[in-house]
Write a protein that holds these residues in place. Sequence first.
Motif, short mmCIF file in Angstrom:
data_model
loop_
_atom_site.label_atom_id
_atom_site.label_comp_id
_atom_site.label_asym_id
_atom_site.label_seq_id
_atom_site.Cartn_x
_atom_site.Cartn_y
_atom_site.Cartn_z
N ALA A 565 -2.07 -6.04 -9.52
CA ALA A 565 -2.82 -4.78 -9.55
C ALA A 565 -3.00 -4.24 -8.14
O ALA A 565 -2.91 -3.03 -7.91
CB ALA A 565 -4.17 -5.01 -10.22
N TYR A 566 -3.27 -5.12 -7.18
CA TYR A 566 -3.39 -4.68 -5.78
C TYR A 566 -2.07 -4.13 -5.27
O TYR A 566 -2.04 -3.12 -4.55
CB TYR A 566 -3.85 -5.85 -4.90
CG TYR A 566 -5.27 -6.31 -5.15
CD1 TYR A 566 -6.35 -5.54 -4.73
CD2 TYR A 566 -5.52 -7.50 -5.81
CE1 TYR A 566 -7.66 -5.97 -4.96
CE2 TYR A 566 -6.81 -7.93 -6.05
CZ TYR A 566 -7.88 -7.17 -5.63
OH TYR A 566 -9.16 -7.59 -5.85
N PRO A 579 -2.71 5.85 3.38
CA PRO A 579 -2.13 4.59 3.87
C PRO A 579 -3.17 3.56 4.27
O PRO A 579 -2.91 2.36 4.15
CB PRO A 579 -1.27 5.04 5.06
CG PRO A 579 -1.83 6.36 5.47
CD PRO A 579 -2.34 7.00 4.23
N LEU A 580 -4.32 3.99 4.76
CA LEU A 580 -5.35 3.02 5.17
C LEU A 580 -5.87 2.25 3.96
O LEU A 580 -6.07 1.03 4.03
CB LEU A 580 -6.48 3.73 5.89
CG LEU A 580 -6.14 4.24 7.30
CD1 LEU A 580 -7.30 5.04 7.88
CD2 LEU A 580 -5.79 3.08 8.23
N ALA A 585 -5.46 -2.65 0.19
CA ALA A 585 -5.01 -3.25 -1.06
C ALA A 585 -4.02 -4.38 -0.81
O ALA A 585 -4.11 -5.46 -1.40
CB ALA A 585 -4.38 -2.18 -1.96
N TYR A 586 -3.07 -4.17 0.09
CA TYR A 586 -2.08 -5.20 0.37
C TYR A 586 -2.69 -6.39 1.11
O TYR A 586 -2.30 -7.54 0.87
CB TYR A 586 -0.92 -4.62 1.17
CG TYR A 586 0.00 -3.75 0.35
CD1 TYR A 586 0.53 -4.22 -0.84
CD2 TYR A 586 0.34 -2.47 0.75
CE1 TYR A 586 1.37 -3.44 -1.62
CE2 TYR A 586 1.17 -1.67 -0.01
CZ TYR A 586 1.69 -2.17 -1.19
OH TYR A 586 2.51 -1.39 -1.96
N LEU A 587 -3.65 -6.13 1.98
CA LEU A 587 -4.32 -7.24 2.67
C LEU A 587 -5.09 -8.09 1.67
O LEU A 587 -5.14 -9.33 1.80
CB LEU A 587 -5.25 -6.70 3.76
CG LEU A 587 -4.54 -6.13 5.00
CD1 LEU A 587 -5.56 -5.50 5.95
CD2 LEU A 587 -3.77 -7.22 5.74
N LYS A 588 -5.68 -7.45 0.66
CA LYS A 588 -6.39 -8.21 -0.37
C LYS A 588 -5.40 -9.05 -1.18
O LYS A 588 -5.69 -10.22 -1.50
CB LYS A 588 -7.12 -7.23 -1.30
CG LYS A 588 -7.93 -7.91 -2.39
CD LYS A 588 -9.05 -8.76 -1.82
CE LYS A 588 -9.86 -9.41 -2.94
NZ LYS A 588 -10.91 -10.30 -2.41
N ALA A 589 -4.24 -8.47 -1.48
CA ALA A 589 -3.22 -9.23 -2.21
C ALA A 589 -2.74 -10.42 -1.39
O ALA A 589 -2.48 -11.50 -1.93
CB ALA A 589 -2.05 -8.32 -2.57
N LEU A 603 3.49 -4.44 3.24
CA LEU A 603 2.56 -4.12 4.31
C LEU A 603 3.30 -3.49 5.49
O LEU A 603 2.78 -2.58 6.16
CB LEU A 603 1.81 -5.38 4.75
CG LEU A 603 0.65 -5.17 5.73
CD1 LEU A 603 -0.41 -4.24 5.15
CD2 LEU A 603 0.01 -6.52 6.09
N ALA A 604 4.51 -3.94 5.74
CA ALA A 604 5.32 -3.34 6.81
C ALA A 604 5.60 -1.87 6.51
O ALA A 604 5.56 -1.01 7.41
CB ALA A 604 6.64 -4.11 6.96
#
Length: 916
Positions: A565-566, A579-580, A585-589, A603-604
């Motif tokens: 979901a993230y 984008p922020l 979301a990606y950092l949480k994943a 993330l890149a």
Amino acid sequence: MADINLKEITLIVGVVTACYWNSLFCGFVFDDVSAILDNKDLHPSTPLKTLFQNDFWGTPMSEERSHKSYRPLTVLTFRLNYLLSELKPMSYHLLNMIFHAVVSVIFLKVCKLFLDNKSSVIASLLFAVHPVHTEAVTGVVGRAELLSSIFFLAAFLSYTRSKGPDNSIVWTPVALTVFLVAVATLCKEQGITVVGICCVYEVFIAQGYTLPLLCTTAGQFLRGKGSIPFSMLQTLVKLIVLMFSTLLLVVIRVQVIQSQLPVFTRFDNPAAVSPTPTRQLTFNYLLPVNAWLLLNPSELCCDWTMGTIPLIESLLDIRNLATFTFFCVLGALGVFSLRYSGDSSKTVLMALCLMALPFIPASNLFFPVGFVVAERVLYVPSMGFCILVAHGWQKISTKSVFKKLSWICLSMVILTHSLKTFHRNWDWESEYTLFMSALKVNKNNAKLWNNVGHALENEKNFERALKYFVQATHVQPDDIGAHMNVGRTYKNLNRTKEAEESYMMAKSLMPQIIPGKKYAARIAPNHLNVYINLANLIRANESRLEEADQLYRQAISMRPDFKQAYISRGELLLKMNKPLKAKEAYLKALELDRNNADLWYNLAIVYIELKEPNEALKNFNRALELNPKHKLALFNSAILMQESGEVKLRPEARKRLLSYINEEPLDANGYFNLGMLAMDDKKDNEAEIWMKKAIKLQADFRSALFNLALLYSQTAKELKALPILEELLRYYPDHIKGLILKGDILMNQKKDILGAKKCFEKILEMDPSNVQGKHNLCVVYFEEKDLLKAERCLVETLALAPHEEYIQRHLNIVRDKISSSGFVEQPIFPTSKTSGVEEGDKIPAENVKEIRDESRQTQIVKTSDNKSPSKSNKQLGKNRDKETPYKTAKDIKEIEKKRVAALKRLEEIERILNGE
């Protein structure tokens, strides 16, 4: 204990080979897909320690969606297969066949503990050919049963040697038994049940006790009328050591699964969530069902879940008679084996133990399992059944009146079982054949209809797949997965309205929020994908992006560790130009899964959107550390290095692009960007080779065509550039840079003034404000000796670019020429040749390199509408049809040199215009 000879081994191995050789031509089907094809633990790039942290399917044991099936040694053998043949199924099936032959030979040795030689061979042959074993042998995931059985039987044989002279204890076999039990358990959980068999063997076989004798001895001891015999004390010591070791293994196993049971839905095992007495009546009825599969394996099915066996909801159900009969027979055999001390009773007792104890983990006795009936779990229990049949045959065949008949019947059983096994193997050839064979046995299982649909879906036969998915919803109207499958298929057929309706139906079957009431509900992890799939569908509509985001957030609120979901929400937030938030979301994943290369890659991409190329490159590198063959990370990190303009990064960029084309040899983008790198490094011949390879793979490759033509024009091969430009303009008639370059070559090399004029006029039709095309058209007018038209043209050009000094200077020269000619209507033109297009107006090499819009595959991983969460890519649409923003000092010097040359050329033109 009688030894086995080479003739017996050859017979057993030969029979196994005859029955299972056709399994070598079967593919990966059913659970093989998750355990083999989708399991990253098989890949050499995955650290070995990960095998001991993940379950059988490659899911971390800490995650709730894990099945908690901890079988690292089995996965290790899959990894060995992968090293030998990667994902070619033949080697996997061959190893399974070998393991089954090994089990059959070891089983023969066990049989000789309780049967005579002839009966032992018969029991082993019956075990080797029994059709119920096809799921364990022909299904690759059945290797867990095979490996566990090898160590299971080895542990038991080791324990039989633990009794020394004068009833003393030999500790080495006991220690070896404990070790082998641990190994068997690491292959499959049921391996630990061999301890119970060892205990029964010790008490009733090795020590020769019967149940009445044990009761008498215990009674006397409790009444204080006697003491426990020394031999019994030794037995107790041995059993205590064995049980303590077993308890330790159980504790470790519980720690491994983190004291959590796997989450199964009511569809997997309907009786497990049924009320009393339905649950008890159904579970008890499943025992005679399993026994019947051993007695009469004529109708075999790969999946017995859902509605395969209807629940028994009443004591008046006729099926209760089967349960009653089964327990009567089992009870009679149990009484006979425990009450009497003869060899026959011992054989029956060990047969019953082999049938019952290994089946306990699958019996729902201590915890619910994720199936109703599973043929593969009968692999070890069938050993007891085969011993029982062989023992019964031995008793009958000793009577002369039945001897011939017993041999005929036995031969018929072994022959028919062999033929059934051979034929059954073909059912496992593909998923379609497997599930269609299952539907012949049972049409009340919605999962089977779904799986046939999946098989057809994999073949892109969506229309037929839809029929099976719809039928699944009719068989089981409350099956969330079936409605999701219908929705996904409608989407594949571009019927978005019906797809949304199906997803909404699936969503309505999920637990709903009840205002003012709190309650807990366990949800199957894959059912949460309904929110992901519905959001992915509606976000195609730009006006519903917020609605899609709400669905992602709803899924996360129901399950905060829902990684997918993230990921999907991160992609949506990028689409929404946030984008922020996408980064969050990606950092949480990544907090949930730091070893996921796709997440680091995504993330890149976010950092690229945030204009932070250095951070983007770091994350690309992290993705490649985890997966050195991550194709998208290889490609996009190479392009990022190339765009940075740093010469020191070019060798690594080239290395990554070479790795990329090795993984994707048919992707023209890789060859094109290698050509661009070669152009940057002034390696013209190499650049030409790469560009030609790109064009060969994709004839209409816009950027490769233009840059190859440009390369020719820069290396004094202008005439070779013309056919390339013609090809480019055939595919892309509005390619302005191509028209400018073509006009330049026609003016300078071909002296085709009319052809050049057409090029420049076409540019102005498409872009009237194009200064370059306008100015060069002015030069064409001068070449045509139309000074007045050239003057008007230069005036208009100067209005478009008032700060360009060379245009004003050229205008002054033309006006001077008009004044000095003495003619207004018919100006006099110089007869000397002109160069046509000015060098100063040619596009410098650094400015004409065109990079194709699709060349950077900046894609992010999202949840697709597949039957399970999986990877899919989405183009982010980054526009790279522009000048490269990074220039080195060397590049700037080259540009300056060309500008100086252009100024000199301007001076020559001015001299010509002045008539010098």
